[in-house]
Design an enzyme around this catalytic site. Sequence first.
Site, PDB file in Angstrom:
ATOM      1  N   SER A 180       0.802  -1.227   0.000  1.00  0.00           N
ATOM      2  CA  SER A 180       0.000   0.000   0.000  1.00  0.00           C
ATOM      3  C   SER A 180       0.833   1.275   0.000  1.00  0.00           C
ATOM      4  O   SER A 180       0.379   2.305  -0.498  1.00  0.00           O
ATOM      5  CB  SER A 180      -0.949   0.008   1.201  1.00  0.00           C
ATOM      6  OG  SER A 180      -0.240  -0.166   2.400  1.00  0.00           O
ATOM      7  N   HIS A 208      -5.221  -3.213  -2.917  1.00  0.00           N
ATOM      8  CA  HIS A 208      -4.867  -2.267  -3.984  1.00  0.00           C
ATOM      9  C   HIS A 208      -4.730  -2.924  -5.360  1.00  0.00           C
ATOM     10  O   HIS A 208      -4.333  -2.268  -6.316  1.00  0.00           O
ATOM     11  CB  HIS A 208      -3.579  -1.517  -3.609  1.00  0.00           C
ATOM     12  CG  HIS A 208      -3.727  -0.742  -2.345  1.00  0.00           C
ATOM     13  ND1 HIS A 208      -4.245   0.523  -2.293  1.00  0.00           N
ATOM     14  CD2 HIS A 208      -3.494  -1.105  -1.049  1.00  0.00           C
ATOM     15  CE1 HIS A 208      -4.297   0.932  -1.035  1.00  0.00           C
ATOM     16  NE2 HIS A 208      -3.843  -0.044  -0.258  1.00  0.00           N
ATOM     17  N   LYS A 239     -11.612   0.719  -2.094  1.00  0.00           N
ATOM     18  CA  LYS A 239     -10.620   1.410  -2.935  1.00  0.00           C
ATOM     19  C   LYS A 239     -11.135   1.423  -4.381  1.00  0.00           C
ATOM     20  O   LYS A 239     -12.029   2.209  -4.674  1.00  0.00           O
ATOM     21  CB  LYS A 239      -9.256   0.764  -2.730  1.00  0.00           C
ATOM     22  CG  LYS A 239      -8.939   0.764  -1.210  1.00  0.00           C
ATOM     23  CD  LYS A 239      -7.548   0.572  -0.861  1.00  0.00           C
ATOM     24  CE  LYS A 239      -7.355   0.339   0.631  1.00  0.00           C
ATOM     25  NZ  LYS A 239      -7.628   1.484   1.492  1.00  0.00           N
TER      26      LYS A 239
HETATM   27  C1  LIG Z   1      -3.383  -3.197   2.191  1.00  0.00           C
HETATM   28  C2  LIG Z   1      -4.605  -2.805   2.956  1.00  0.00           C
HETATM   29  N1  LIG Z   1      -5.277  -3.738   3.633  1.00  0.00           N
HETATM   30  C3  LIG Z   1      -6.391  -3.446   4.320  1.00  0.00           C
HETATM   31  C4  LIG Z   1      -6.879  -2.168   4.374  1.00  0.00           C
HETATM   32  C5  LIG Z   1      -8.092  -1.875   5.193  1.00  0.00           C
HETATM   33  O1  LIG Z   1      -9.208  -1.788   4.385  1.00  0.00           O
HETATM   34  P1  LIG Z   1     -10.483  -0.925   4.807  1.00  0.00           P
HETATM   35  O2  LIG Z   1     -10.148   0.495   4.507  1.00  0.00           O
HETATM   36  O3  LIG Z   1     -11.586  -1.483   3.982  1.00  0.00           O
HETATM   37  O4  LIG Z   1     -10.679  -1.154   6.277  1.00  0.00           O
HETATM   38  C6  LIG Z   1      -6.224  -1.161   3.664  1.00  0.00           C
HETATM   39  C7  LIG Z   1      -6.745   0.236   3.623  1.00  0.00           C
HETATM   40  O5  LIG Z   1      -6.622   1.048   4.376  1.00  0.00           O
HETATM   41  C8  LIG Z   1      -5.045  -1.479   2.951  1.00  0.00           C
HETATM   42  O6  LIG Z   1      -4.365  -0.534   2.297  1.00  0.00           O
END
Ligand SMILES: Cc1ncc(COP(=O)(O)O)c(C=O)c1O
Length: 388
Positions: A180, A208, A239
């Site tokens: 990320s 992502h 996203k």
């Molecule tokens: C790699 C990754 N996993 C999990 C999440 C968590 O997802 P959510 O925003 O749906 O809680 C995010 C986002 O913030 C992320 O970038």
Amino acid sequence: MSKEHWLKSELNQLNQAGLSRSLRSVMTAPTGRILLDGREVILLGSNNYLGLSVHPTVIEAAATALRIYGTGASASRLMSGNSHLYTELETKIARAKGTEAALVFSSGYLANIGTIPALAGDKDLILSDALNHASIIDGCRLSPATKQIYRHCDVEHLESLLSQSTKCKRRLIVTDGVFSMDGDIAPLPEICELAERYDAMVMVDDAHGFGVLGETGGGTIEHFGLEDRGVIQMGTLSKAIGGLGGYVAGSANLIDFLINRARGFIFTTGLPPATLAGASAAIGVIRSSPGLRQQLSRNVLLLKNALLERGFQLLPSQTQILPLMLGSVEVAARFAEALLEHGVYAPAIRPPTVPEGTSRLRISVIASHTTEDLKTAITGLEAARAAT
Ligand SMILES: Cc1ncc(COP(=O)(O)O)c(C=O)c1O
């Protein structure tokens, strides 16, 4: 020390270290240009990669569900919050991921902190990439399993840890698909091979990658053609899908198991029906509109090439996430501030989100950026560099 005194002193320490965080007010939809605290700026910090949160088909589906079912689910899914709209959404996710089944959680964070401790318990071993997302780290913390961190994308290190893991009962390798904050892609073919050799489960967080990578936007597993390797595919609907919610896709047994064991699934309220309908529609748009992914790729190329030509130090990302390495907390904060003064918003990413000394600007490109938006962004980045 009184509570208020203690809170104040903690905040002062964060401030002095340049690590305090505060909220800004976004007054428009998250597209290429937004009104931020009342001022129009180019947005380089959005995960709405395909612009689907404002796609007419998605809005229409969500609005229809909103009118029929109202604003909330009113209970957890195992009580009375399991809208029939979940079935359509989970079927679409499973199809997009090439799995037997899928389970939607109320966020990606909950999917990770619910799934990891359900899969890895006492006497088990979790092997986690050093740059995994915080929600994976928190999921690992909630598990009583032994944890070992392997160096970022380093399959030799992973193999050496696996080869010493003879005493544990089960092994779980967990990794971001697209990292990320770095934008690189995990070496999943090699990881799957090691997993088969050492009898380990693989779980990939495709937050992502879904919607963006692969021939049909299925994500990182489709990108590598690994659909038949039994990988547990976790991800988020927040996203590229443009809404809210998390999911896990895998075998029907896995999904039944998580319904019974994942606390992050069991003990939280179901998603609003409009969110479910919007996500279903968005997945339909992703599969029927490859042009959105092509537009995103063109935008990424335009911005990336322009920045490299101008000597900006980008990490070697393979995706729409373009990290501009700045190093210290102070430089990153000053750069982001100067950039905002020039009408471009990309927040500085500092520890603990990234390791010490690697503070950066996380630039994310979206399909809805116009060429004009990107040109303005390039001018802003040059001006911020000159001022920092
Ligand atoms: C790699 C990754 N996993 C999990 C999440 C968590 O997802 P959510 O925003 O749906 O809680 C995010 C986002 O913030 C992320 O970038």
